[in-house]
Scaffold this active site. Sequence first.
Site, mmCIF file in Angstrom:
data_model
loop_
_atom_site.group_PDB
_atom_site.id
_atom_site.type_symbol
_atom_site.label_atom_id
_atom_site.label_comp_id
_atom_site.label_asym_id
_atom_site.label_seq_id
_atom_site.Cartn_x
_atom_site.Cartn_y
_atom_site.Cartn_z
ATOM 1 N N LYS A 14 0.851 -1.199 0.000
ATOM 2 C CA LYS A 14 0.000 0.000 0.000
ATOM 3 C C LYS A 14 0.881 1.242 0.000
ATOM 4 O O LYS A 14 2.047 1.211 0.413
ATOM 5 C CB LYS A 14 -0.950 0.026 1.204
ATOM 6 C CG LYS A 14 -0.288 0.124 2.593
ATOM 7 C CD LYS A 14 0.005 1.541 3.068
ATOM 8 C CE LYS A 14 0.733 1.549 4.408
ATOM 9 N NZ LYS A 14 1.681 2.590 4.630
ATOM 10 N N PRO A 97 9.542 -4.254 -0.781
ATOM 11 C CA PRO A 97 10.703 -3.852 0.026
ATOM 12 C C PRO A 97 10.356 -3.837 1.517
ATOM 13 O O PRO A 97 9.276 -3.403 1.898
ATOM 14 C CB PRO A 97 11.019 -2.447 -0.484
ATOM 15 C CG PRO A 97 10.431 -2.399 -1.859
ATOM 16 C CD PRO A 97 9.223 -3.273 -1.828
ATOM 17 N N ALA A 100 9.815 -0.309 4.526
ATOM 18 C CA ALA A 100 9.846 0.813 3.585
ATOM 19 C C ALA A 100 8.618 1.705 3.671
ATOM 20 O O ALA A 100 8.476 2.656 2.915
ATOM 21 C CB ALA A 100 9.993 0.274 2.165
ATOM 22 N N LEU A 102 5.558 0.445 3.224
ATOM 23 C CA LEU A 102 4.642 -0.091 2.202
ATOM 24 C C LEU A 102 3.758 -1.211 2.755
ATOM 25 O O LEU A 102 3.063 -1.895 2.001
ATOM 26 C CB LEU A 102 5.448 -0.609 0.995
ATOM 27 C CG LEU A 102 6.325 0.448 0.299
ATOM 28 C CD1 LEU A 102 7.232 -0.206 -0.736
ATOM 29 C CD2 LEU A 102 5.451 1.514 -0.373
ATOM 30 N N ALA A 103 3.800 -1.403 4.077
ATOM 31 C CA ALA A 103 2.948 -2.372 4.778
ATOM 32 C C ALA A 103 3.128 -3.816 4.301
ATOM 33 O O ALA A 103 2.170 -4.584 4.277
ATOM 34 C CB ALA A 103 1.477 -1.971 4.694
ATOM 35 N N ASP A 139 -2.282 -1.659 10.537
ATOM 36 C CA ASP A 139 -2.516 -1.555 9.090
ATOM 37 C C ASP A 139 -3.177 -2.803 8.505
ATOM 38 O O ASP A 139 -3.550 -2.818 7.327
ATOM 39 C CB ASP A 139 -1.183 -1.350 8.339
ATOM 40 C CG ASP A 139 -0.672 0.080 8.438
ATOM 41 O OD1 ASP A 139 -1.448 0.952 8.889
ATOM 42 O OD2 ASP A 139 0.496 0.317 8.072
#
Length: 295
Positions: A14, A97, A100, A102-103, A139
């Site tokens: 995400k 990654p 980062a 990005l969850a 998240d």
Amino acid sequence: MWCLEQITIAAPAKINLSLDITGKLENGYHTLDTIMQTISIEDKITLTKTGREISVFCDHPQVPAGDGNICHKAAQAFFEKTAIEGGVLITIEKNIPVGAGLAGGSSDAAAVIKGLNLLYKAGLTQREMCKIGLKCGADVPFCVVAGTCRAKGIGEKLTVLPSFAGVYVVLVVPDFFVSTAWAYENYVLDSTVEKPRTEELITYIRSRDIKNTAERMANVLESVTAKKHPEIREIKNDIKKSGACGSVMSGSGPSVFGLFENEQKARIAYSVIREKYNRSYLALTIDGGIKQWQN
Ligand code: ATP
């Protein structure tokens, strides 16, 4: 009778189109007002039914195997909630990654809950899966729902927004690691940083106005992460100069992304950006729903 023994599903990353911190709870958690969007960079999670054991394997050196992995927690929470006497072997092919913003871990956990629900035919509703997910991380409920959502509370109060799928994204992951806990701890509440105007942003998302959406993206945690790592500002500027309508840091960073009006502009920008930054990605915003491979 034919019985499903194994399933492979996608766990997509995400980005945060906006992120505002609205308060701090007594337990130390911060409350947020954020717009989250699923993108097409994804891990591949394979779940195989076993007796009573939960085991986790991952091909990435920075991701723990076994019970240190968030997927282990997710599976445990699933079996506890459903009272199913089962087990699972979880294999993670890591493409998102790590650390980062990005969850990646949260999305893997959500994929485990959704996958086990199918594998064990548990019949959990999305709301029930979100509740299990919240036990694993703030998240995770968003990653269960996925697509385009506004999240409040610590991330669990979700409103599904009109789809913003099909928008081109160029994303850069700098080579340093940012601890999510560190970024939140160092954010000064009521500081005078630029706050996202979330309602306005939603109006533009609703009308699929990429330019105005991108121009209004904002993340208050940039004030923390970019202060320590000025490279964040440099990447933002580089992405904007390459033709993006707007650029912002995702989550607590350090990933930075830009949105593009069309594929051609995004591809040209990507070819420029990847010359300078080795961890660069070209991706698309996508809807929720389970992507499954045939086993
Ligand atoms: P978020 O955006 O939710 O804060 P992130 O993208 O910044 O998360 P992750 O990639 O989820 O961060 O990883 C954070 C830490 O969690 C890593 O240090 C990693 O060792 C640990 N971890 C545990 N399980 C996983 C998993 N399945 N995938 C990735 N990291 C995991």
